[in-house]
Design an enzyme around this catalytic site. Structure first.
Site, short mmCIF file in Angstrom:
data_model
loop_
_atom_site.label_atom_id
_atom_site.label_comp_id
_atom_site.label_asym_id
_atom_site.label_seq_id
_atom_site.Cartn_x
_atom_site.Cartn_y
_atom_site.Cartn_z
N ASP A 17 0.86 -1.18 0.00
CA ASP A 17 0.00 0.00 0.00
C ASP A 17 0.89 1.22 0.00
O ASP A 17 2.00 1.19 0.56
CB ASP A 17 -0.87 -0.01 1.27
CG ASP A 17 -2.08 0.89 1.13
OD1 ASP A 17 -3.21 0.37 1.12
OD2 ASP A 17 -1.91 2.13 1.03
N ARG A 22 -0.95 2.35 7.17
CA ARG A 22 -1.88 1.22 6.98
C ARG A 22 -1.13 -0.10 7.06
O ARG A 22 -1.60 -1.05 7.67
CB ARG A 22 -2.55 1.32 5.60
CG ARG A 22 -3.64 2.36 5.59
CD ARG A 22 -4.98 1.69 5.36
NE ARG A 22 -5.93 2.23 6.31
CZ ARG A 22 -7.19 1.84 6.40
NH1 ARG A 22 -7.65 0.90 5.60
NH2 ARG A 22 -7.99 2.36 7.29
N PHE A 142 -17.57 -9.23 -4.71
CA PHE A 142 -18.98 -9.07 -4.35
C PHE A 142 -19.25 -9.16 -2.85
O PHE A 142 -20.39 -9.16 -2.43
CB PHE A 142 -19.84 -10.11 -5.09
CG PHE A 142 -19.83 -9.95 -6.58
CD1 PHE A 142 -20.54 -8.92 -7.18
CD2 PHE A 142 -19.11 -10.81 -7.39
CE1 PHE A 142 -20.53 -8.75 -8.57
CE2 PHE A 142 -19.10 -10.65 -8.78
CZ PHE A 142 -19.81 -9.62 -9.37
N ALA A 203 -24.65 -5.21 -10.48
CA ALA A 203 -25.07 -5.93 -9.26
C ALA A 203 -25.32 -4.92 -8.14
O ALA A 203 -26.36 -4.97 -7.46
CB ALA A 203 -23.99 -6.94 -8.85
N ASN A 204 -24.40 -3.98 -7.95
CA ASN A 204 -24.61 -2.98 -6.90
C ASN A 204 -25.81 -2.09 -7.21
O ASN A 204 -26.57 -1.73 -6.31
CB ASN A 204 -23.34 -2.14 -6.71
CG ASN A 204 -22.38 -2.80 -5.72
OD1 ASN A 204 -22.67 -3.87 -5.20
ND2 ASN A 204 -21.25 -2.17 -5.47
N CYS A 256 -19.88 2.19 -1.60
CA CYS A 256 -20.03 1.62 -2.94
C CYS A 256 -21.29 2.04 -3.70
O CYS A 256 -21.21 2.47 -4.85
CB CYS A 256 -20.00 0.11 -2.86
SG CYS A 256 -18.50 -0.46 -2.08
C1 UGA Z 1 -22.35 -3.81 -1.14
C2 UGA Z 1 -22.83 -5.07 -1.85
O1 UGA Z 1 -23.85 -5.71 -1.08
C3 UGA Z 1 -21.67 -6.07 -2.06
O2 UGA Z 1 -22.12 -7.18 -2.83
C4 UGA Z 1 -20.54 -5.34 -2.79
O3 UGA Z 1 -19.43 -6.21 -2.98
C5 UGA Z 1 -20.10 -4.14 -1.99
O4 UGA Z 1 -21.23 -3.24 -1.84
C6 UGA Z 1 -18.99 -3.44 -2.73
O5 UGA Z 1 -19.19 -3.06 -3.89
O6 UGA Z 1 -17.88 -3.36 -2.19
P1 UGA Z 1 -21.88 -3.16 1.42
O7 UGA Z 1 -21.86 -1.75 0.89
O8 UGA Z 1 -20.77 -3.62 2.27
O9 UGA Z 1 -21.94 -4.19 0.17
O10 UGA Z 1 -23.22 -3.36 2.26
P2 UGA Z 1 -24.72 -3.82 1.94
O11 UGA Z 1 -25.05 -4.95 2.83
O12 UGA Z 1 -24.97 -4.00 0.51
O13 UGA Z 1 -25.57 -2.58 2.46
C7 UGA Z 1 -25.52 -1.31 1.80
C8 UGA Z 1 -26.48 -0.35 2.44
O14 UGA Z 1 -27.84 -0.71 2.14
C9 UGA Z 1 -26.39 -0.27 3.97
O15 UGA Z 1 -26.46 1.08 4.36
C10 UGA Z 1 -27.60 -1.04 4.42
O16 UGA Z 1 -28.06 -0.64 5.69
C11 UGA Z 1 -28.60 -0.71 3.33
N1 UGA Z 1 -29.69 -1.71 3.23
C12 UGA Z 1 -29.42 -2.98 2.84
C13 UGA Z 1 -30.98 -1.34 3.53
O17 UGA Z 1 -31.26 -0.17 3.88
N2 UGA Z 1 -31.98 -2.28 3.42
C14 UGA Z 1 -31.73 -3.55 3.04
O18 UGA Z 1 -32.70 -4.36 2.96
C15 UGA Z 1 -30.42 -3.91 2.75
#
Ligand code: UGA
Length: 441
Positions: A17, A22, A142, A203-204, A256
């Site tokens: 890094d 870090r 993912f 996907a995101n 993300c």
């Molecule tokens: C997300 C994707 O889920 C991953 O698949 C992806 O790899 C990642 O981004 C990335 O691109 O690095 P993450 O951001 O860690 O993962 O978290 P999530 O679980 O997706 O939640 C994202 C947001 O949506 C959170 O603020 C969560 O509270 C909110 N959320 C999620 C809701 O408000 N309601 C839901 O039903 C689900």
């Protein structure tokens, strides 16, 4: 990388890094990120076949496969500012790989990138004069924060994009062999490189779209006495729709979703697809609307003034089981409360350090208190912003007794037993459900 090291003891993995602090942190007893289960895996592999070093140049020379996992933030300047991905770190890394390589290598895009980034990387890597060649693959990640270890150990799929040339297919097979040590082959899917790059953004975008869809309906529920949890259950039981990612709340955060959708919007506009761009942009707009609605609801129900009132925020991380606060809705909500001259106490089991950095410019108005009971004592309102398990198990009778009356509870995640809290004496305001208030209409 820790998971690959753990599953493939015969592979030697080195993480480098540009930030030396870090690297020191990764080599120390306290890792720089909180992620359940990660420390166990790092401790098992570190100094055996997982190494963290500051020596970028030599590691480029010595390794056969390079995963490029640099950040791709939203551009803040020039063309595409506020939308496009800033690719300067990806490009710098490609140039650095070219400069220090003394043998041919596989270069893997792990960062989330706009479709066609591999082309730019390849052009830079191909500009050298020697006989060395580079094969670029796309292998987007993912995993989600908070569940990263189980996501990595048992992923829904691993995606590897390559050129469909002889060398491209050979590199693809080499990477497949690594993942196949612990992931069934049927879950390792391959595609052309552009499909792979685009699939990650899509996907995101689809996940975020589900959150915005359910949140948009939560607004309608609040007007019609329908209950968003009941609607989500009924809708989600249709196997074509599925029941995941249908929790209404204060909107999505994290580093993300917003960045990736804006990047997708920018790409669509760039290719002249305005209608497609506006469709995806609306996902971000609904997310902002949901947070504005939440604040407006607090203000309206607390007699249209928050000036001098004490408000306790439980949860600052963008989701449970992480200390990450990037793009957390809590940042926007706290700032709005402060604009209304409220005094804010913030509690979170893992995110207080990051919260203090996010709110450094308004530090006189905010107190950070880790113990939730102490944080809420003497407050007019409790605002639940992160769905930490520990908050579901709090003693709300004890909390109620310590608060000023009338006591308000705004549940931005719908994780509390609303009827029970109403019976205790709280005026309860969930998301997408009828409010439970002791005030006469
Ligand atoms: C997300 C994707 O889920 C991953 O698949 C992806 O790899 C990642 O981004 C990335 O691109 O690095 P993450 O951001 O860690 O993962 O978290 P999530 O679980 O997706 O939640 C994202 C947001 O949506 C959170 O603020 C969560 O509270 C909110 N959320 C999620 C809701 O408000 N309601 C839901 O039903 C689900």
């Amino acid at each position: 990388m820790a998971m690959i090291a753990y599953k493939c003891p015969d592979c030697r993995i080195t993480v480098v890094d540009t930030n030396p602090d870090r690297i020191d942190a990764w080599n120390s007893a306290e890792l720089p990120v909180y992620e359940p289960g990660l420390d166990k895996i790092v401790k098992k592999t570190r100094e055996k076949n997982l190494f963290f070093t500051k020596d970028i140049e030599n590691q480029i020379k010595e390794n056969d496969i390079i995963f490029v996992s640099v950040n791709t933030p939203t551009k803040t300047y020039g063309a595409g500012a506020g939308m496009a991905a800033d690719l300067q770190f990806v490009e710098k890394t490609a140039r650095q790989i070219l400069e220090h390589s003394r043998s041919s290598k596989i270069v893997i895009e792990k960062s989330t990138l706009p479709v066609k980034t591999a082309l730019a990387m390849e052009r830079i890597l191909a500009s050298g004069k020697g006989k060395i060649t580079f094969e670029v693959l796309s292998n987007p990640e993912f995993m989600a924060e908070g569940t990263a270890i189980s996501d990595l150990e048992n992923p829904d799929r691993v995606l590897i994009g390559s050129h469909e040339t002889k060398n491209g297919l050979k590199a693809r097979a080499e990477l497949t062999e690594i993942y196949a040590r612990w992931i069934p082959l049927k879950k390792i899917i391959t595609s052309n490189i552009w499909s792979s790059e685009l699939s990650k953004l899509v996907a995101n975008a689809f996940l975020a779209q589900r959150v915005s869809s359910i949140n948009s309906i939560s607004a309608l529920c609040e007007k019609t006495d329908a209950d968003i949890s009941e609607v989500a259950k009924a809708v989600g039981m249709d196997s074509r729709i599925g029941n995941k990612f249908l929790n209404a709340g204060i909107g999505f955060g994290g580093s993300c979703f917003k960045k990736d959708i804006l990047n997708l919007v920018y790409l669509c506009s760039y290719y002249g697809l305005q209608e497609v761009a506006s469709y995806w942009e609306s996902v971000v707009k609904i997310n902002e609307y949901q947070q504005e609605r939440f604040i407006a609801n607090i203000l309206k129900n607390m007699f249209s003034t928050l000036a001098g009132k004490k408000i306790c925020i439980l949860g600052f991380a963008f989701k449970a089981d992480t200390g990450d606060t990037r793009e957390s809705p809590a940042i926007y909500i706290t700032r709005k409360l402060i604009t209304e001259h409220a005094e804010v106490n913030i509690s979170d089991p893992k995110a207080l350090k990051n919260a203090a950095v996010d709110l450094a410019d308004i530090k006189e108005n905010v107190k950070y208190i880790e113990d939730p009971y102490r944080a809420v004592a003497g407050c007019h309102a409790l605002v639940m912003l992160t769905e930490w398990d520990l908050y579901k198990k709090l003693d709300f009778q004890k909390i109620y007794s310590s608060m000023l009356k009338p006591a308000f509870l705004f549940d931005g995640r719908n994780i509390i037993d609303h009827k029970k809290c109403f019976a205790i004496g709280f005026n309860v305001y969930p998301i997408g459900k009828p409010a439970l208030s002791h005030f006469k209409k």
